[in-house]
Design an enzyme around this catalytic site. Structure first.
Site, PDB file in Angstrom:
ATOM      1  CE  LYS A   1      -4.168  -2.039   1.941  1.00 38.08           C
ATOM      2  NZ  LYS A   1      -3.671  -3.357   2.363  1.00 38.08           N
TER       3      LYS A   1
HETATM    4  O1  LIG Z   1      -5.094  -4.303  -0.102  1.00 39.82           O
HETATM    5  C1  LIG Z   1      -5.574  -5.176   0.648  1.00 39.82           C
HETATM    6  O2  LIG Z   1      -5.256  -6.338   0.517  1.00 39.82           O
HETATM    7  C2  LIG Z   1      -6.631  -4.783   1.589  1.00 39.82           C
HETATM    8  C3  LIG Z   1      -7.449  -3.744   1.183  1.00 39.82           C
HETATM    9  C4  LIG Z   1      -8.636  -3.505   1.879  1.00 39.82           C
HETATM   10  O3  LIG Z   1      -9.442  -2.680   1.471  1.00 39.82           O
HETATM   11  N1  LIG Z   1      -8.911  -4.244   2.984  1.00 39.82           N
HETATM   12  C5  LIG Z   1      -8.079  -5.228   3.437  1.00 39.82           C
HETATM   13  O4  LIG Z   1      -8.430  -5.897   4.420  1.00 39.82           O
HETATM   14  N2  LIG Z   1      -6.891  -5.454   2.785  1.00 39.82           N
HETATM   15  C6  LIG Z   1      -5.921  -6.460   3.294  1.00 39.82           C
HETATM   16  O5  LIG Z   1      -6.495  -7.738   3.124  1.00 39.82           O
HETATM   17  C7  LIG Z   1      -6.198  -8.594   4.242  1.00 39.82           C
HETATM   18  C8  LIG Z   1      -7.505  -8.990   4.882  1.00 39.82           C
HETATM   19  O6  LIG Z   1      -7.262  -9.948   5.864  1.00 39.82           O
HETATM   20  P1  LIG Z   1      -8.448 -10.868   6.474  1.00 39.82           P
HETATM   21  O7  LIG Z   1      -9.514  -9.937   6.922  1.00 39.82           O
HETATM   22  O8  LIG Z   1      -7.770 -11.599   7.567  1.00 39.82           O
HETATM   23  O9  LIG Z   1      -8.903 -11.784   5.344  1.00 39.82           O
HETATM   24  C9  LIG Z   1      -5.268  -7.787   5.141  1.00 39.82           C
HETATM   25  O10 LIG Z   1      -3.939  -8.126   4.773  1.00 39.82           O
HETATM   26  C10 LIG Z   1      -5.552  -6.344   4.779  1.00 39.82           C
HETATM   27  O11 LIG Z   1      -4.408  -5.536   4.955  1.00 39.82           O
END
Ligand SMILES: O=C(O)c1cc(=O)[nH]c(=O)n1[C@@H]1O[C@H](COP(=O)(O)O)[C@@H](O)[C@H]1O
Length: 287
Positions: free
Chosen positions: A96
């Protein structure tokens, strides 16, 4: 040679739309019997790579979980990135990054340059210094057959006020929201930068599975031809079985990202958790 969008499309066609997140949270390291250190994060990442190889198209290491351990953490991340790419997985470095254009060039060099110690296939980038600040990074990605995923409509509820705000600059359409304006600006490269024969472009967008695209004013046509990285499945509440309903015409472009809902199964349950997530994704094709 195919660009990133072509390679991603081919991998998704072969192995499906699941992206396994590699997020070595301290609590997960403990549950897995690993130390909350760079070495623990490295072991964790390598085990996820082993389980994911051949089962999914893409893995997404979240770099903060490595960065917190300083230089040793970055060394661990380098090993995980290399192992994943050598195992035939496409790798999205979830870093990011977002800055002025000249500084973004150095980030592009770090994450996207062939031979860089942190080389990935794509990197997540932030458009909040203005989508034009990403122009050089996107050009860099296109030249090297790499990709970027630009934050457009993130999965977290506190982003709504910012991303649904109306843009008033002169090149915005009347009533256009930040999310839609970012996607139309950054997505321009998908129109001129697509490698002939590639089904998808090199510029993807993050569109959370937990958000209402209408509320954000993010139009389906703005996302045409773009890979879509959709976090929010599993731990954040969205269901993989609902992917086709949630994304409609965009569904074939969607890479469904899940981290904790898979990683929480522990090292011995990883393969079964990945298989179960893949099966749930298949369900919505029938439902
Ligand atoms: O860019 C990302 O991956 C991301 C964007 C977003 O809008 N929301 C988001 O949760 N993420 C990432 O996606 C992952 C979500 O993790 P879980 O919620 O455990 O599946 C994390 O690594 C967050 O940093």
């Amino acid at each position: 040679m195919s660009g990133f969008g072509g390679r991603l499309h081919a991998a998704m066609t072969e192995r499906g739309r699941l992206c396994v997140g590699i997020d070595p949270h301290a609590a997960l390291l403990e549950e897995w019997g690993l130390d909350a250190t760079a070495a623990g994060a490295r072991d964790f990442g390598l085990r996820v790579v082993d389980a994911a190889a051949g089962r999914v198209a893409v893995v997404k290491p979240q770099v903060a979980f490595f960065e917190q351990y300083g230089s040793a953490g970055f060394a661990a991340l380098e090993d995980v990135l290399r192992a994943a790419r050598e195992a035939g997985l496409l790798v999205i470095a979830d870093a990011k990054r977002g800055d002025i254009g000249s500084t973004m060039d150095a980030y592009a060099q770090a994450w996207l340059a062939p031979g860089s110690p942190l080389e990935a296939d794509a990197v997540t980038v932030s458009p909040y210094l203005g989508p034009d600040s990403l122009r050089g990074t996107i050009a860099h990605a296109v030249r090297g057959g790499k990709g970027v995923f630009v934050l457009a409509a993130t999965s977290n509820p506190e982003a709504l006020g910012l991303q649904s705000a109306e843009v008033t600059v002169v090149d915005a359409e009347r009533g256009q929201t930040v999310a839609d304006w970012v996607a139309s600006h950054a997505g321009a490269a998908n129109r001129f930068g697509v490698v002939e024969g590639d089904a998808l472009g090199p510029v993807g967008f993050v569109v959370g599975a937990t958000i209402d695209r209408d509320e954000l004013g993010l139009r389906t046509e703005t996302l045409g031809g773009a890979p879509i990285l959709a976090p929010g499945f599993g731990a954040q509440g969205a269901r993989l079985a609902d992917l086709d309903r949630l994304f409609g015409a965009l569904a074939p472009q969607v890479l469904a990202s899940a981290s904790r809902s898979i990683l929480g199964a522990g090292p011995d349950g990883l393969v079964a958790a990945i298989d179960a997530h893949n099966a749930e994704l298949q369900e919505n094709r029938r439902g």
